[in-house]
Design a protein around this motif. Structure first.
Motif, short mmCIF file in Angstrom:
data_model
loop_
_atom_site.label_atom_id
_atom_site.label_comp_id
_atom_site.label_asym_id
_atom_site.label_seq_id
_atom_site.Cartn_x
_atom_site.Cartn_y
_atom_site.Cartn_z
N ILE A 1 1.91 -3.14 7.80
CA ILE A 1 2.74 -3.60 6.68
C ILE A 1 2.88 -5.12 6.65
O ILE A 1 3.30 -5.67 5.63
CB ILE A 1 4.12 -2.93 6.62
N SER A 2 2.54 -5.78 7.72
CA SER A 2 2.66 -7.24 7.70
C SER A 2 1.59 -7.89 6.81
O SER A 2 1.77 -9.03 6.38
CB SER A 2 2.59 -7.81 9.11
N ASN A 3 0.48 -7.18 6.53
CA ASN A 3 -0.55 -7.79 5.68
C ASN A 3 -1.24 -6.80 4.74
O ASN A 3 -2.22 -7.17 4.11
CB ASN A 3 -1.59 -8.52 6.53
N ASN A 4 -0.73 -5.59 4.59
CA ASN A 4 -1.34 -4.60 3.68
C ASN A 4 -0.36 -4.04 2.66
O ASN A 4 -0.54 -2.94 2.15
CB ASN A 4 -1.92 -3.42 4.47
N ILE A 5 0.68 -4.81 2.32
CA ILE A 5 1.72 -4.30 1.44
C ILE A 5 1.17 -3.84 0.09
O ILE A 5 1.45 -2.73 -0.36
CB ILE A 5 2.85 -5.33 1.25
N ASP A 6 0.38 -4.66 -0.56
CA ASP A 6 -0.14 -4.28 -1.88
C ASP A 6 -1.06 -3.07 -1.81
O ASP A 6 -1.04 -2.23 -2.72
CB ASP A 6 -0.85 -5.47 -2.54
N ILE A 7 -1.81 -2.95 -0.75
CA ILE A 7 -2.68 -1.78 -0.58
C ILE A 7 -1.84 -0.52 -0.40
O ILE A 7 -2.12 0.52 -1.00
CB ILE A 7 -3.63 -1.98 0.63
N ILE A 8 -0.77 -0.62 0.40
CA ILE A 8 0.13 0.53 0.61
C ILE A 8 0.80 0.92 -0.70
O ILE A 8 0.90 2.10 -1.03
CB ILE A 8 1.17 0.21 1.71
N VAL A 9 1.25 -0.04 -1.47
CA VAL A 9 1.90 0.25 -2.75
C VAL A 9 0.92 0.95 -3.69
O VAL A 9 1.27 1.97 -4.29
CB VAL A 9 2.48 -1.04 -3.39
N ARG A 10 -0.28 0.42 -3.82
CA ARG A 10 -1.28 1.06 -4.71
C ARG A 10 -1.58 2.49 -4.26
O ARG A 10 -1.70 3.38 -5.10
CB ARG A 10 -2.57 0.23 -4.74
N ALA A 11 -1.70 2.70 -2.96
CA ALA A 11 -2.04 4.04 -2.44
C ALA A 11 -0.87 5.01 -2.56
O ALA A 11 -1.08 6.22 -2.64
CB ALA A 11 -2.47 3.93 -0.98
N SER A 12 0.35 4.51 -2.60
CA SER A 12 1.55 5.37 -2.56
C SER A 12 2.27 5.51 -3.89
O SER A 12 3.17 6.34 -4.00
CB SER A 12 2.55 4.80 -1.55
N LYS A 13 1.93 4.74 -4.90
CA LYS A 13 2.74 4.70 -6.11
C LYS A 13 2.80 6.02 -6.87
O LYS A 13 3.74 6.26 -7.63
CB LYS A 13 2.33 3.55 -7.02
N LYS A 14 1.84 6.92 -6.65
CA LYS A 14 1.88 8.21 -7.33
C LYS A 14 2.65 9.26 -6.52
O LYS A 14 2.80 10.40 -6.97
CB LYS A 14 0.48 8.70 -7.64
N SER A 15 3.17 8.87 -5.36
CA SER A 15 4.00 9.78 -4.56
C SER A 15 5.34 9.98 -5.25
O SER A 15 5.73 9.21 -6.12
CB SER A 15 4.23 9.17 -3.16
N ASP A 16 6.04 11.02 -4.83
CA ASP A 16 7.39 11.28 -5.34
C ASP A 16 8.44 10.57 -4.49
O ASP A 16 9.51 10.22 -4.97
CB ASP A 16 7.67 12.79 -5.33
N VAL A 17 8.11 10.42 -3.20
CA VAL A 17 9.03 9.81 -2.24
C VAL A 17 8.28 8.75 -1.45
O VAL A 17 7.16 9.01 -0.99
CB VAL A 17 9.61 10.87 -1.27
N PHE A 18 8.91 7.60 -1.27
CA PHE A 18 8.37 6.57 -0.38
C PHE A 18 9.37 6.35 0.73
O PHE A 18 10.52 5.98 0.47
CB PHE A 18 8.10 5.26 -1.11
N ILE A 19 8.94 6.61 1.98
CA ILE A 19 9.80 6.39 3.14
C ILE A 19 9.41 5.05 3.76
O ILE A 19 8.34 4.90 4.33
CB ILE A 19 9.70 7.54 4.16
N ASN A 20 10.31 4.10 3.65
CA ASN A 20 10.14 2.72 4.07
C ASN A 20 10.61 2.61 5.52
O ASN A 20 11.71 2.18 5.80
CB ASN A 20 11.00 1.85 3.13
N ASN A 21 9.75 3.04 6.45
CA ASN A 21 10.14 3.19 7.85
C ASN A 21 9.67 2.06 8.75
O ASN A 21 10.44 1.55 9.56
CB ASN A 21 9.60 4.53 8.38
N ALA A 22 8.41 1.66 8.67
CA ALA A 22 7.87 0.66 9.61
C ALA A 22 8.62 -0.66 9.46
O ALA A 22 8.93 -1.10 8.35
CB ALA A 22 6.38 0.46 9.36
N PHE A 23 8.90 -1.30 10.59
CA PHE A 23 9.63 -2.56 10.59
C PHE A 23 8.70 -3.71 10.96
O PHE A 23 7.99 -3.65 11.96
CB PHE A 23 10.79 -2.50 11.60
N HIS A 24 8.74 -4.75 10.14
CA HIS A 24 8.05 -5.99 10.47
C HIS A 24 8.65 -7.09 9.61
O HIS A 24 8.30 -7.22 8.42
CB HIS A 24 6.54 -5.90 10.24
N GLY A 25 9.57 -7.85 10.16
CA GLY A 25 10.19 -8.95 9.42
C GLY A 25 10.72 -8.52 8.06
O GLY A 25 11.43 -7.53 7.95
#
Length: 180
Positions: free
Chosen positions: A37-61
């Motif tokens: 998540i420190s350098n793949n935020i936009d990739i994670i958002v694109r891959a997850s945006k069609k999900s019903d739930v997003f669990i924001n668990n990993a911590f990095h700053g």
């Protein structure tokens, strides 16, 4: 229900992944499978945006805050969406000896979520803020072992319960701990 989770291979994230995978389609995004998540935020958002739930668990700053804001911008008017932020009881003064900014970042994450929830009367997306106490994970290996810690699985059950509530039920904040 389709669920996306960051940090799904260890600790609370793994327990949630295992618990929720029993009834739902769950996709995990962790460093171990190429999603830091420190350098793949936009990739994670694109891959997850069609999900019903997003669990924001990993911590990095500030990455959790960035993910919260990006999903909010995408989902705030969608009544079928839920954002779950894994924060911490350490956000409260006196409940953490942590001096490296972790507590302040978790407090900021929760505060931002409540600002988003209460500043927009038209919003539809649910936000659930979860505040675990001490949990027996790699992150707490340095802590005095006489503290009565939760297991990751003990955290996963109540979080799964909150996620599985009907969409018109919002558990805005969920704190989980064993008596100190």
């Amino acid at each position: 229900m389709k669920i996306a989770i960051t940090g799904h291979t260890k600790g609370i994230g793994k327990a949630l992944y295992d618990n929720l995978s029993q009834q739902h389609e769950v996709e995990g995004y962790s460093r171990s499978n190429g999603f830091d998540i420190s350098n793949n935020i936009d990739i994670i958002v694109r891959a997850s945006k069609k999900s019903d739930v997003f669990i924001n668990n990993a911590f990095h700053g500030m990455a959790q805050m960035t993910l919260l804001n990006k999903f909010w911008d995408l989902w705030k008017y969608d009544e079928t969406k839920t954002i779950v932020n894994i924060s911490s009881l350490s956000k409260y003064p006196g409940l953490s000896g942590n001096e490296n900014g972790y507590s302040a970042l978790k407090a900021a994450l929760s505060h931002q979520a409540f600002l988003l929830m209460f500043s927009n009367k038209e919003r539809k997306c649910r936000i659930i803020n979860v505040n675990p106490g001490y949990v027996d994970t790699e992150m707490t290996a340095h802590i005095d072992q006489n503290i009565n810690m939760l297991t990751p699985e003990e955290c996963a059950g109540p979080i799964a319960y909150a996620i599985n509530q009907p969409q018109h039920i919002e558990i805005g904040e969920l704190s989980i701990w064993r008596p100190f």
